[in-house]
Design a protein around this motif. Structure first.
Motif, PDB file in Angstrom:
ATOM      1  N   VAL A 154       0.825  -1.209   0.000  1.00 49.86           N
ATOM      2  CA  VAL A 154       0.000   0.000   0.000  1.00 49.86           C
ATOM      3  C   VAL A 154       0.862   1.263   0.000  1.00 49.86           C
ATOM      4  O   VAL A 154       1.787   1.371   0.814  1.00 49.86           O
ATOM      5  CB  VAL A 154      -0.902   0.027   1.254  1.00 49.86           C
ATOM      6  N   PRO A 155       0.562   2.232  -0.868  1.00 47.81           N
ATOM      7  CA  PRO A 155       1.239   3.533  -0.770  1.00 47.81           C
ATOM      8  C   PRO A 155       0.927   4.157   0.584  1.00 47.81           C
ATOM      9  O   PRO A 155      -0.198   4.027   1.089  1.00 47.81           O
ATOM     10  CB  PRO A 155       0.624   4.355  -1.902  1.00 47.81           C
ATOM     11  N   CYS A 156       1.889   4.861   1.166  1.00 42.40           N
ATOM     12  CA  CYS A 156       1.680   5.389   2.517  1.00 42.40           C
ATOM     13  C   CYS A 156       2.201   6.808   2.648  1.00 42.40           C
ATOM     14  O   CYS A 156       3.369   7.079   2.379  1.00 42.40           O
ATOM     15  CB  CYS A 156       2.366   4.481   3.533  1.00 42.40           C
ATOM     16  N   GLY A 157       1.322   7.696   3.061  1.00 46.15           N
ATOM     17  CA  GLY A 157       1.697   9.048   3.448  1.00 46.15           C
ATOM     18  C   GLY A 157       1.488   9.155   4.947  1.00 46.15           C
ATOM     19  O   GLY A 157       2.379   8.922   5.749  1.00 46.15           O
ATOM     20  N   GLY A 158       0.258   9.458   5.343  1.00 46.06           N
ATOM     21  CA  GLY A 158      -0.084   9.449   6.765  1.00 46.06           C
ATOM     22  C   GLY A 158      -0.481   8.083   7.270  1.00 46.06           C
ATOM     23  O   GLY A 158      -0.535   7.851   8.478  1.00 46.06           O
ATOM     24  N   GLY A 159      -0.816   7.181   6.339  1.00 37.81           N
ATOM     25  CA  GLY A 159      -1.124   5.811   6.720  1.00 37.81           C
ATOM     26  C   GLY A 159      -2.596   5.466   6.834  1.00 37.81           C
ATOM     27  O   GLY A 159      -2.937   4.362   7.260  1.00 37.81           O
ATOM     28  N   GLY A 160      -3.490   6.375   6.427  1.00 36.01           N
ATOM     29  CA  GLY A 160      -4.915   6.103   6.550  1.00 36.01           C
ATOM     30  C   GLY A 160      -5.383   4.919   5.734  1.00 36.01           C
ATOM     31  O   GLY A 160      -6.154   4.078   6.213  1.00 36.01           O
ATOM     32  N   LEU A 161      -4.931   4.832   4.480  1.00 34.00           N
ATOM     33  CA  LEU A 161      -5.340   3.722   3.623  1.00 34.00           C
ATOM     34  C   LEU A 161      -4.764   2.411   4.139  1.00 34.00           C
ATOM     35  O   LEU A 161      -5.474   1.408   4.237  1.00 34.00           O
ATOM     36  CB  LEU A 161      -4.880   3.969   2.193  1.00 34.00           C
ATOM     37  N   ALA A 162      -3.481   2.409   4.474  1.00 32.48           N
ATOM     38  CA  ALA A 162      -2.843   1.185   4.960  1.00 32.48           C
ATOM     39  C   ALA A 162      -3.492   0.702   6.256  1.00 32.48           C
ATOM     40  O   ALA A 162      -3.735  -0.492   6.440  1.00 32.48           O
ATOM     41  CB  ALA A 162      -1.351   1.419   5.173  1.00 32.48           C
ATOM     42  N   ALA A 163      -3.771   1.641   7.162  1.00 31.21           N
ATOM     43  CA  ALA A 163      -4.407   1.279   8.425  1.00 31.21           C
ATOM     44  C   ALA A 163      -5.815   0.733   8.196  1.00 31.21           C
ATOM     45  O   ALA A 163      -6.217  -0.253   8.818  1.00 31.21           O
ATOM     46  CB  ALA A 163      -4.448   2.484   9.358  1.00 31.21           C
TER      47      ALA A 163
END
Length: 295
Positions: A154-163
């Motif tokens: 998963v692409p991750c910036g703040g991590g909302g999608l991954a979480a």
């Protein structure tokens, strides 16, 4: 929201799929979380409107969700955000307030506007409803495959999608991918505590992944899930953009990092299904053309 396709990737090492969130309404997964958050608002809150901060994809997600739910949206965006993202956000009816990402705090500006206007602040990842909304991508993956995949990158910036995906797919291994020098989630997971991006972080074309600190919520969910992270270079990101285009997908740099990690061999082969999330088609046409021409 659109049910985005799960596309097979030709490979000899196992079953690999791309979850094409670049084909979501607005060109990114962000609508999932934004809509879920705004849908929880009561009538009084909708009359007051919402405030968000984003370089572009969350901005469009909030603006689109606000239009769908008949509420006003104000978005704090960096002055150097891609023009295509600013134009798309304005076209959805949102007001844009710009700031200098090098000298000003988008969080402080947005919080001040929210208090001044009595509006609801909608973070891009540090919010339970936003995270749960992003997790619907994981639920779709399991439904489309007919089973939970062995692994999701998963692409991750703040991590909302991954979480969100980690919560939706508790039996799948989660791997986060970030730009070189901006891999604060990877370093946080490795060290067991949140590590911020260094002040002298290198240039990255992944404007959507330039969060300097992940949240307690996203870090906690990913740590609990046993996730680990890695980083990719600019060259690897651009190679992934070209690969995706060969599959018929236009993917911006930040949305291509998970694919870049897999293509670069940074994720070990394993049995079972590997799903790679590609998200974000909001790339400047001239910048995209330069990447394609560099092949």
């Amino acid at each position: 929201m659109t049910l985005t396709p799960l596309l097979p990737v030709p490979t000899e090492t196992g079953r690999v799929w791309i979850k094409a969130e670049s084909l979501q309404l607005g060109g990114a997964f962000k609508l999932r979380g934004a809509y879920n958050r705004l849908a929880q608002m009561n009538a009084e809150e909708r009359r007051a409107g919402v405030v968000a901060f984003s370089s572009g994809n969350h901005a469009q997600g909030v603006a689109r969700a606000a239009a769908m739910l008949d509420t006003a949206a104000t978005i704090v965006m960096p002055a150097d955000a891609p023009a295509v993202k600013m134009a798309a956000t304005r076209a959805l009816g949102a007001e844009i307030v710009t700031y200098d990402r090098h000298t000003e705090s988008r969080e402080a500006i947005a919080a001040s506007l929210a208090v001044e206007r009595g509006a609801v602040l909608v973070p891009s990842f540090d919010d339970v409803d936003v995270i749960e909304g992003q997790g619907t991508a994981g639920l779709e993956i399991a439904e489309q495959l007919g089973r939970a995949p062995r692994r999701v990158i998963v692409p991750c910036g703040g991590g909302g999608l991954a979480a969100g995906i980690a919560l939706a797919l508790p039996n799948s291994a989660i791997v986060t991918a970030e730009p070189e020098g901006w891999d604060d989630m990877a370093r946080s997971l490795a060290g067991g505590k949140i590590v911020e991006v260094a002040a002298d972080a290198p240039f990255t074309s992944c404007d959507a992944l330039q969060s300097r600190r992940v949240s307690d919520l996203t870090f906690g969910a990913l740590r609990e899930a046993g996730a680990h992270g890695l980083w990719v270079s600019e060259a690897e990101t651009q190679a992934a953009m070209r690969f995706a285009f060969g599959l018929g997908l236009v993917v911006e740099p930040g949305g291509a990092v998970a694919l870049a990690a897999w293509l670069a061999g940074k994720v070990a082969d394993s049995e079972g299904d590997t799903v790679i999330v590609c998200s974000g088609s909001n790339v400047d046409p001239r910048a995209f053309a330069r990447v394609m021409e560099a092949a």
